[in-house]
Design an enzyme around this catalytic site. Sequence first.
Site, PDB file in Angstrom:
ATOM      1  N   GLU B 209       6.549 -56.532 -23.565  1.00 50.35           N
ATOM      2  CA  GLU B 209       6.230 -55.302 -23.426  1.00 50.35           C
ATOM      3  C   GLU B 209       6.810 -54.691 -22.354  1.00 50.35           C
ATOM      4  O   GLU B 209       7.204 -55.528 -21.448  1.00 50.35           O
ATOM      5  CB  GLU B 209       4.795 -54.916 -23.635  1.00 50.35           C
ATOM      6  CG  GLU B 209       3.701 -55.710 -22.593  1.00 50.35           C
ATOM      7  CD  GLU B 209       2.242 -55.401 -22.799  1.00 50.35           C
ATOM      8  OE1 GLU B 209       1.877 -55.332 -23.966  1.00 50.35           O
ATOM      9  OE2 GLU B 209       1.424 -55.538 -21.939  1.00 50.35           O
ATOM     10  N   HIS B 248      -2.431 -51.551 -21.151  1.00 54.25           N
ATOM     11  CA  HIS B 248      -2.546 -52.882 -20.262  1.00 54.25           C
ATOM     12  C   HIS B 248      -2.494 -52.601 -18.826  1.00 54.25           C
ATOM     13  O   HIS B 248      -1.481 -51.833 -18.488  1.00 54.25           O
ATOM     14  CB  HIS B 248      -1.460 -53.732 -20.600  1.00 54.25           C
ATOM     15  CG  HIS B 248      -1.746 -54.612 -21.891  1.00 54.25           C
ATOM     16  ND1 HIS B 248      -0.871 -55.418 -22.502  1.00 54.25           N
ATOM     17  CD2 HIS B 248      -2.800 -54.925 -22.358  1.00 54.25           C
ATOM     18  CE1 HIS B 248      -1.373 -55.984 -23.788  1.00 54.25           C
ATOM     19  NE2 HIS B 248      -2.683 -55.758 -23.512  1.00 54.25           N
TER      20      HIS B 248
END
Lengths: 374, 291
Positions: B209, B248
């Site tokens: 990611e 995150h």
Amino acid sequence: MEYEAKNVLRSYGVPVPQGMVVTSVEEAYEAARKLKPPFMVKAQVPVSGRGKAGGILPANSPNEVKAIAERLLNTYIKGFHVKSLLIEEMLSIKRELYFGITVSRADQTYIVIASQEGGVDIEEVAEKSPEKVMTIRLDPWLGFQPHHARLAAKFMGYSGGALLSLENIFQSIYRAGMDYDAELIEVNPLAETVDGEFVALDARIIVDDNALFRHKELQERFLESLSPDEREAAKHDLAYVDLNGDLGVICNGAGLTMATIDVVHLLGGRPANFLDVGGGASPERIAIAVKMLLFNPKVKVILVNILGGITRCDEVAKGILDALKSADIKKPLVVRLVGTNEDQGRRMLSEFGILVVNDMEDAVRQAVEMVREG
Amino acid sequence: MGIIVNRDTKVMVQGITGRQGQFHTKLMLEYGTKIVAGVTPGKGGTEVYGVPVYDTVAEAVREHRVDASIIFVPAPFAASAALEALENGVKIIVIITEHIPVKDTIKVISYAKRVGATVIGPNTPGIITPGECKVGIMPHHIYRPGSVGMISRSGTLSYEIAVSLTKSGIGQSTCIGIGGDPVVGMSFVDVLKLFREDPHTDAVVIIGEVGGNLEELAAEYIVEENYSKPIVAFIAGRYAPPEKRMGHAGAIVMGRTGSAESKINALKKAGVEVAQKPSDVALLLRKLLRK
């Protein structure tokens, strides 16, 4: 913000220019009268690159300060409301340096960055003339030792008394950074004045928000730095980022949320937001997330994509239904619900007439089509 | 067999009496994981699903062989729990806890390196070798034993892809969540090295990611080592706006670094097949495995 970072550094013994924070034109004028001209007037916004955006201006007299304050206060710089200004005495600068400490993901530790050139984008210096930039990897159990500080000062080209005063300044910056759980603490530029003094002309501290439990006094400040929607989300442990489209997106887990947004784009839609409810979300948290999008006027259709591990699908369904029942706004909804207790969850939603889909891509496709059809 | 954990791994649960600790101890036991001890300070002498609970790790390792510890301790105390396990000789530490200050994580990882231990996480769903052992919180019914290794920075996204692999008849050797924080114990490269040596792994899936450069470093490694096993990757966050944290702690594009584009380009250049959508991973793997 700059003045806060400077207050911290000053309290650790790092020299900073004489200055005052003001929030009105009158205060700006009074502050300038108490300081020695010439001045620098600096908009206090929590973002880098203010100078280029016209947020930092020189002035020769209190009247000029006043005129600049009139121009800057209550305008917006890079999207941030200018509520305060820092009025500082302008120093005569011989040389600008850079000193910072940050977390390096690849090295799994803190690194110190010292540059012979400051005042500009440090990444650019590192790219164009890497010989001017030095990095030192720190052993977290040893920290930044005095000899590391001397190494950095020597690299910048100093010896004798100047080397020793830089050693002190670097050590102080490191201590401040560690005490405040900084992900980044940087002084840029660190100026050498014509009198041979070293002064922090500008400074930035980014505190690790996961460490705010150790710094209760900063918690409030953290919330202030968020947009209203982000703040509302943060209060309920939701991760929210505003995007520019019209399809509302709610998922569990950051990676899945990002991937869902990517698929929305791939299939021709435009996401209105990133909204991650996290792991094991309660019905209450789901309901708050759904309501945020129901009340958001940009959102035309809501797509909920849940893959429940710890998260229970029946609780998700209950949260969605609670939100729909308590709000009098109606918007089309597509729900993809897979995982723990999915049968119960699906039944609850279907009974209420909500479209429940099995596959992530199908769900996105249907939601995108619903937006298109209006 | 799989890497890092297998059917013989003896596991300790730190924070076993908490809500998450109890719940997942039950699920791990149901999966067949050999949980030998739990630790919660102040709860020594009790039991959770038949697992004896100790006040300190020192007592737990005196009474049992402990190969791995899984940590459910709240963020303010999690690093200290990890250090306690490391100091007592536990060689595999899986830190499930989210929101641990990076300063604490850095200390744990540095200490683990010194004593030759492996840290997975923090902010990870853990590790599973399907059919043998799960040291984590993932919904295990979606996995099947097989020959594809998975490495992921994201929990739910790795579940999404595991579901589609299993549906397409592709089983997994071991799936590791390395964690979504900026600083984590194992990198993609560390896990790729283990999969290369693992006779039960025929292909690898990398789920990355935005944020940081672990994926780019993996690409460099793949080129340098002329990596022998086929790899398929998916990178989330192509449309993530810069300087915004995407859920995150580690998922943030800063300036020019950390974008999905740079990761995708680096991996493609290294000969890795990069999927556009999560569901494409299974299709690409099928093609590669047939060759």
